[in-house]
Scaffold this motif. Structure first.
Motif, short mmCIF file in Angstrom:
data_model
loop_
_atom_site.label_atom_id
_atom_site.label_comp_id
_atom_site.label_asym_id
_atom_site.label_seq_id
_atom_site.Cartn_x
_atom_site.Cartn_y
_atom_site.Cartn_z
N THR A 194 -1.74 6.94 4.58
CA THR A 194 -2.21 6.36 5.85
C THR A 194 -1.44 5.10 6.18
O THR A 194 -1.13 4.86 7.35
N ALA A 195 -1.12 4.31 5.18
CA ALA A 195 -0.32 3.10 5.42
C ALA A 195 1.10 3.49 5.85
O ALA A 195 1.69 2.83 6.72
N SER A 227 -4.36 -6.69 -3.74
CA SER A 227 -3.16 -7.50 -3.55
C SER A 227 -2.81 -7.56 -2.06
O SER A 227 -2.46 -8.62 -1.53
N ALA A 228 -2.92 -6.42 -1.38
CA ALA A 228 -2.64 -6.38 0.07
C ALA A 228 -3.64 -7.26 0.82
O ALA A 228 -3.27 -7.98 1.75
N THR A 279 -7.85 -5.08 8.43
CA THR A 279 -9.04 -4.51 7.80
C THR A 279 -9.03 -2.99 7.90
O THR A 279 -9.45 -2.31 6.96
N SER A 280 -8.55 -2.46 9.00
CA SER A 280 -8.45 -0.99 9.13
C SER A 280 -7.45 -0.43 8.13
O SER A 280 -7.70 0.60 7.49
N LEU A 281 -6.32 -1.10 7.97
CA LEU A 281 -5.30 -0.67 7.02
C LEU A 281 -5.88 -0.63 5.61
O LEU A 281 -5.70 0.35 4.87
N LEU A 326 0.82 -1.21 0.00
CA LEU A 326 0.00 0.00 0.00
C LEU A 326 0.86 1.27 0.00
O LEU A 326 0.53 2.25 -0.67
N ILE A 327 1.96 1.24 0.74
CA ILE A 327 2.87 2.39 0.75
C ILE A 327 3.44 2.62 -0.65
O ILE A 327 3.50 3.75 -1.13
#
Length: 132
Positions: free
Chosen positions: A67-68, A122-123, A86-88, A60-61
């Motif tokens: 945010t990640a 993908s994450a 799930t929050s990520l 995600l980064i």
């Protein structure tokens, strides 16, 4: 007379055997929901391996999620609760949707750019999360 009785018995036996053979198939067909419009509910795991969480966070980064990037990598434990994952995912999804809101519809999937969509999914696959 014997021949008629024997033929009748053979007919009853064959009919019974065919009915017994077809019954499990009919029962299975009745108990199986139709594929049209029915989605199987998949369940998320209870915990996520730290390595999988950190790999998903990196994905995600690399896709540009601030945010990640602000979240801390998991360490010092074997597993993290699925709620962290799930929050990520949800935060990155919402961030990407906000950032991509002005893109043309042909360049978006689920209200975010296709590369962002692919990164989020993908994450999610990396962590084994189906619903977030």
């Amino acid at each position: 007379m014997h021949r008629t009785l024997r033929n009748a018995l053979a007919t009853v036996l064959v009919t019974g055997a065919l009915t017994a053979a077809a019954a499990p198939t009919a029962v299975a067909a009745e108990s199986t929901p139709s594929a049209a419009g029915v989605q199987t509910e998949l369940r998320n795991p209870r915990t996520i391996k730290v390595a999988d969480y950190n790999k998903a966070r990196s994905t995600l980064i690399n896709a540009g999620s601030r945010t990640a990037a602000k979240s801390h990598p998991a360490h010092g434990t074997k597993d993290v609760p699925v709620s962290h994952g799930t929050s990520l995912l949800a935060e990155a999804r919402d961030e990407f949707r906000a950032a991509d809101r002005n893109l043309p519809a042909g360049q978006k999937k689920s209200d975010m750019s296709i590369p962002h969509y692919n990164a989020v999914h993908s994450a999610a696959r990396t962590m084994g999360i189906d619903r977030w």
